[in-house]
Design an enzyme around this catalytic site. Structure first.
Site, PDB file in Angstrom:
ATOM      1  N   ARG A  11       0.840  -1.212   0.000  1.00 25.32           N
ATOM      2  CA  ARG A  11       0.000   0.000   0.000  1.00 25.32           C
ATOM      3  C   ARG A  11       0.870   1.255   0.000  1.00 25.32           C
ATOM      4  O   ARG A  11       0.971   1.947  -1.003  1.00 25.32           O
ATOM      5  CB  ARG A  11      -0.950  -0.037   1.218  1.00 25.32           C
ATOM      6  CG  ARG A  11      -2.081   0.986   1.150  1.00 25.32           C
ATOM      7  CD  ARG A  11      -1.681   2.406   1.495  1.00 25.32           C
ATOM      8  NE  ARG A  11      -1.083   2.536   2.824  1.00 25.32           N
ATOM      9  CZ  ARG A  11      -0.506   3.660   3.257  1.00 25.32           C
ATOM     10  NH1 ARG A  11      -0.426   4.730   2.469  1.00 25.32           N
ATOM     11  NH2 ARG A  11       0.048   3.732   4.456  1.00 25.32           N
ATOM     12  N   ASP A  12       1.565   1.518   1.089  1.00 31.50           N
ATOM     13  CA  ASP A  12       2.341   2.760   1.179  1.00 31.50           C
ATOM     14  C   ASP A  12       3.472   2.747   0.154  1.00 31.50           C
ATOM     15  O   ASP A  12       3.818   3.772  -0.423  1.00 31.50           O
ATOM     16  CB  ASP A  12       2.920   2.921   2.592  1.00 31.50           C
ATOM     17  CG  ASP A  12       3.193   4.368   2.958  1.00 31.50           C
ATOM     18  OD1 ASP A  12       3.093   5.229   2.089  1.00 31.50           O
ATOM     19  OD2 ASP A  12       3.512   4.625   4.137  1.00 31.50           O
ATOM     20  N   HIS A  56       5.994   4.716  12.353  1.00 31.36           N
ATOM     21  CA  HIS A  56       5.861   4.621  10.878  1.00 31.36           C
ATOM     22  C   HIS A  56       6.799   5.677  10.308  1.00 31.36           C
ATOM     23  O   HIS A  56       6.418   6.835  10.128  1.00 31.36           O
ATOM     24  CB  HIS A  56       4.389   4.889  10.516  1.00 31.36           C
ATOM     25  CG  HIS A  56       4.093   4.901   9.048  1.00 31.36           C
ATOM     26  ND1 HIS A  56       3.405   3.887   8.419  1.00 31.36           N
ATOM     27  CD2 HIS A  56       4.346   5.812   8.081  1.00 31.36           C
ATOM     28  CE1 HIS A  56       3.251   4.164   7.145  1.00 31.36           C
ATOM     29  NE2 HIS A  56       3.818   5.342   6.907  1.00 31.36           N
ATOM     30  N   HIS A  89       9.295   7.175   7.570  1.00 29.63           N
ATOM     31  CA  HIS A  89       9.851   7.233   6.217  1.00 29.63           C
ATOM     32  C   HIS A  89      11.327   7.579   6.382  1.00 29.63           C
ATOM     33  O   HIS A  89      11.730   8.223   7.349  1.00 29.63           O
ATOM     34  CB  HIS A  89       9.063   8.241   5.377  1.00 29.63           C
ATOM     35  CG  HIS A  89       7.698   7.728   4.981  1.00 29.63           C
ATOM     36  ND1 HIS A  89       7.410   7.280   3.724  1.00 29.63           N
ATOM     37  CD2 HIS A  89       6.561   7.553   5.706  1.00 29.63           C
ATOM     38  CE1 HIS A  89       6.147   6.858   3.675  1.00 29.63           C
ATOM     39  NE2 HIS A  89       5.608   7.021   4.873  1.00 29.63           N
ATOM     40  N   CYS A  96       4.577   9.488  -0.165  1.00 28.46           N
ATOM     41  CA  CYS A  96       3.157   9.829  -0.148  1.00 28.46           C
ATOM     42  C   CYS A  96       2.895  10.819  -1.268  1.00 28.46           C
ATOM     43  O   CYS A  96       3.584  11.841  -1.372  1.00 28.46           O
ATOM     44  CB  CYS A  96       2.769  10.436   1.198  1.00 28.46           C
ATOM     45  SG  CYS A  96       1.038  10.949   1.235  1.00 28.46           S
ATOM     46  N   ASN A 142       9.342   4.270   2.899  1.00 27.50           N
ATOM     47  CA  ASN A 142       9.350   3.761   4.274  1.00 27.50           C
ATOM     48  C   ASN A 142      10.691   3.099   4.560  1.00 27.50           C
ATOM     49  O   ASN A 142      11.396   2.679   3.643  1.00 27.50           O
ATOM     50  CB  ASN A 142       8.267   2.694   4.458  1.00 27.50           C
ATOM     51  CG  ASN A 142       6.868   3.247   4.318  1.00 27.50           C
ATOM     52  OD1 ASN A 142       6.316   3.240   3.240  1.00 27.50           O
ATOM     53  ND2 ASN A 142       6.317   3.744   5.408  1.00 27.50           N
TER      54      ASN A 142
HETATM   55  P1  HMG Z   1     -13.161  14.765  -1.868  1.00 26.50           P
HETATM   56  O1  HMG Z   1     -12.931  15.251  -3.260  1.00 26.50           O
HETATM   57  O2  HMG Z   1     -13.253  15.808  -0.807  1.00 26.50           O
HETATM   58  O3  HMG Z   1     -14.408  13.786  -1.721  1.00 26.50           O
HETATM   59  O4  HMG Z   1     -11.990  13.753  -1.495  1.00 26.50           O
HETATM   60  P2  HMG Z   1     -15.866  13.826  -2.235  1.00 26.50           P
HETATM   61  O5  HMG Z   1     -16.674  13.120  -1.203  1.00 26.50           O
HETATM   62  O6  HMG Z   1     -16.253  15.241  -2.618  1.00 26.50           O
HETATM   63  O7  HMG Z   1     -15.815  12.915  -3.553  1.00 26.50           O
HETATM   64  C1  HMG Z   1     -15.071  13.315  -4.695  1.00 26.50           C
HETATM   65  C2  HMG Z   1     -15.031  12.153  -5.666  1.00 26.50           C
HETATM   66  O8  HMG Z   1     -14.338  11.032  -5.080  1.00 26.50           O
HETATM   67  C3  HMG Z   1     -16.415  11.629  -6.047  1.00 26.50           C
HETATM   68  O9  HMG Z   1     -16.314  11.090  -7.346  1.00 26.50           O
HETATM   69  C4  HMG Z   1     -16.601  10.497  -5.067  1.00 26.50           C
HETATM   70  O10 HMG Z   1     -17.514   9.538  -5.543  1.00 26.50           O
HETATM   71  C5  HMG Z   1     -15.221   9.902  -4.999  1.00 26.50           C
HETATM   72  P3  HMG Z   1     -16.736  11.954  -8.654  1.00 26.50           P
HETATM   73  O11 HMG Z   1     -18.155  12.334  -8.387  1.00 26.50           O
HETATM   74  O12 HMG Z   1     -15.803  13.147  -8.682  1.00 26.50           O
HETATM   75  O13 HMG Z   1     -16.510  11.001  -9.780  1.00 26.50           O
HETATM   76  N1  HMG Z   1     -14.937   9.203  -3.732  1.00 26.50           N
HETATM   77  C6  HMG Z   1     -14.427   7.946  -3.669  1.00 26.50           C
HETATM   78  N2  HMG Z   1     -14.082   7.074  -4.629  1.00 26.50           N
HETATM   79  C7  HMG Z   1     -13.599   5.884  -4.214  1.00 26.50           C
HETATM   80  N3  HMG Z   1     -13.426   5.558  -2.913  1.00 26.50           N
HETATM   81  C8  HMG Z   1     -13.759   6.408  -1.938  1.00 26.50           C
HETATM   82  C9  HMG Z   1     -14.285   7.674  -2.306  1.00 26.50           C
HETATM   83  N4  HMG Z   1     -14.704   8.744  -1.598  1.00 26.50           N
HETATM   84  C10 HMG Z   1     -15.097   9.663  -2.486  1.00 26.50           C
HETATM   85  N5  HMG Z   1     -13.568   6.075  -0.664  1.00 26.50           N
HETATM   86  C11 HMG Z   1     -11.186  11.811  -0.345  1.00 26.50           C
HETATM   87  C12 HMG Z   1     -11.976  13.122  -0.237  1.00 26.50           C
HETATM   88  C13 HMG Z   1     -10.934  11.323   1.072  1.00 26.50           C
HETATM   89  C14 HMG Z   1     -12.003  10.811  -1.117  1.00 26.50           C
HETATM   90  C15 HMG Z   1      -9.852  12.104  -1.078  1.00 26.50           C
HETATM   91  O14 HMG Z   1      -9.242  13.195  -0.449  1.00 26.50           O
HETATM   92  C16 HMG Z   1      -8.902  10.942  -1.056  1.00 26.50           C
HETATM   93  O15 HMG Z   1      -9.167   9.921  -1.669  1.00 26.50           O
HETATM   94  N6  HMG Z   1      -7.752  11.062  -0.325  1.00 26.50           N
HETATM   95  C17 HMG Z   1      -6.829   9.971  -0.153  1.00 26.50           C
HETATM   96  C18 HMG Z   1      -5.406  10.453  -0.285  1.00 26.50           C
HETATM   97  C19 HMG Z   1      -4.479   9.293  -0.058  1.00 26.50           C
HETATM   98  O16 HMG Z   1      -4.851   8.148  -0.241  1.00 26.50           O
HETATM   99  N7  HMG Z   1      -3.219   9.586   0.341  1.00 26.50           N
HETATM  100  C20 HMG Z   1      -2.242   8.551   0.589  1.00 26.50           C
HETATM  101  C21 HMG Z   1      -2.544   7.705   1.775  1.00 26.50           C
HETATM  102  S1  HMG Z   1      -2.152   8.480   3.327  1.00 26.50           S
HETATM  103  C22 HMG Z   1      -0.471   8.144   3.567  1.00 26.50           C
HETATM  104  O17 HMG Z   1       0.174   7.627   2.695  1.00 26.50           O
HETATM  105  C23 HMG Z   1       0.131   8.471   4.909  1.00 26.50           C
HETATM  106  C24 HMG Z   1       0.397   7.209   5.751  1.00 26.50           C
HETATM  107  O18 HMG Z   1       1.251   6.311   5.086  1.00 26.50           O
HETATM  108  C25 HMG Z   1       1.013   7.596   7.096  1.00 26.50           C
HETATM  109  C26 HMG Z   1       2.231   8.529   6.960  1.00 26.50           C
HETATM  110  O19 HMG Z   1       3.203   8.168   6.263  1.00 26.50           O
HETATM  111  O20 HMG Z   1       2.184   9.614   7.564  1.00 26.50           O
HETATM  112  C27 HMG Z   1      -0.915   6.469   6.063  1.00 26.50           C
HETATM  113 MG    MG Z   2       3.401   6.452   5.053  1.00 25.15          MG
END
Ligand code: HMG
Ligand code: MG
Length: 288
Positions: free
Chosen positions: A13-14, A205, A207, A238, A247
């Site tokens: 995933r990450d 966690h 990086h 990310c 990571n």
């Molecule tokens: P948004 O634009 O505010 O959401 O995004 P929305 O509710 O307005 O929806 C926008 C569009 O997304 C719509 O589709 C929804 O249907 C769709 P459209 O009408 O435009 O075609 N949608 C979805 N589609 C699939 N699955 C869903 C979903 N929800 C809405 N669950 C949202 C808000 C949270 C969806 C967006 O900001 C997002 O997906 N963010 C994720 C970012 C991400 O994944 N980042 C990487 C992971 S975090 C990380 O790596 C850190 C970590 O490792 C720890 C660390 O290292 O610190 C964990």
């Molecule tokens: Mg991470």
């Protein structure tokens, strides 16, 4: 008695979420199947986020459907909102993770909402997970540094961790998202957090920049942390954290922990195979 330290594998995933090449599902499944033989208790393999935000994770349901599940391994998925949770449940993820940020800037960039708004969404995920009897893990990003706002107040991390635990998270993973932490900063963070939240509820966690992730693990061990996230082959980054490093590499972390006398329960030969596979997926020669 030998002390256990668990490595939570997050590479599928990450590690992969940041890769530019559209990696075929079959390659992702092969990597997970290889990792499943290495002795992990938990592997994060999916992310039910918007495919517009993270295209690489769009086939998460296919990955969960295609792997050979090894009994005793929990296959985890990120779920940013109720829709993500429903998809994770339908795909039979064994647990889900919600992911908050300790800075407003990163919360906006990563989740398109402020911290308070993200907690509302995560509350709905935690509630649904309770109903479905699915464990929920909580991440906090930017525990020492934010790419948009700089240094982060450790007390803000502590407050957020308490909120996530109150929601029902069984563990909080402290994310140095951009690999800017160092042992002094991690010690200051844990000085603020550990008196309020026991170390067995926390994970590191980290990086990895300039080898500092291992130094951060070492200081975390001193504070009693015994779970660390890592990516095989050191994959990662990310997409919403400019300049984020990968990571800490699982195989190196396993080696170092073993040298210090800890038992990770992992099999080094299998890790080396998985690391070579992971690095080939990103077109980098393995040096394991
Ligand atoms: P948004 O634009 O505010 O959401 O995004 P929305 O509710 O307005 O929806 C926008 C569009 O997304 C719509 O589709 C929804 O249907 C769709 P459209 O009408 O435009 O075609 N949608 C979805 N589609 C699939 N699955 C869903 C979903 N929800 C809405 N669950 C949202 C808000 C949270 C969806 C967006 O900001 C997002 O997906 N963010 C994720 C970012 C991400 O994944 N980042 C990487 C992971 S975090 C990380 O790596 C850190 C970590 O490792 C720890 C660390 O290292 O610190 C964990
Ligand atoms: Mg991470």
């Amino acid at each position: 008695m030998v002390e256990q330290v668990e490595i939570f594998e997050v590479g599928p995933r990450d590690g992969l979420q940041n890769e530019a090449r559209a990696i075929p599902v079959s390659e992702k499944i092969a990597l997970v199947d290889c990792l499943s033989q290495a002795g992990f208790k938990r592997i994060e393999i999916a992310s039910f986020v918007s495919p517009k935000w993270v295209p690489q994770m769009a086939q998460s349901a296919e990955v969960l459907a295609g792997i050979v599940r090894v009994p005793g391994v929990s296959y985890a998925a990120l779920a940013p909102n109720r829709r993500g949770f429903d998809d994770a449940l339908q795909s039979k993820a064994d647990e889900v993770a919600i992911f908050a940020a300790a800075s407003e800037g990163f919360s906006q960039a990563n989740l398109n909402t402020d911290i308070a708004g993200s907690l509302q969404r995560f509350g709905a995920v935690a509630e649904a997970a309770k109903g479905a009897n699915l464990p929920v893990r909580g991440y906090i990003s930017c525990v020492t540094d934010c790419p948009y706002e700089g240094a982060v107040d450790p007390d803000q991390v502590r407050r957020l961790a308490e909120s996530l635990l109150e929601m029902g998270c069984y563990e909080i993973s402290l994310g140095d998202t951009i690999g800017h932490a160092n042992p002094v900063r991690i010690a200051a963070l844990l000085d603020a957090v550990v008196p309020h939240i026991p170390a067995h509820l926390l994970a590191g966690h980290y990086h990895d920049t300039r080898g500092l992730a291992w130094a951060n693990v070492q200081v975390s061990l001193d504070y009693g942390l015994r779970v660390f996230d890592a990516s095989v082959g050191g994959l990662g980054g990310c997409p919403y954290a400019p300049g984020a490093a990968g990571n800490i590499a699982t195989e190196g972390l396993h080696h170092n922990l073993t040298e210090l006398g800890y038992d990770t329960g992992l099999e080094a030969g299998q890790l080396a195979c998985a690391a070579a596979m992971a690095q080939a997926m990103r077109g980098v020669q393995s040096n394991v």
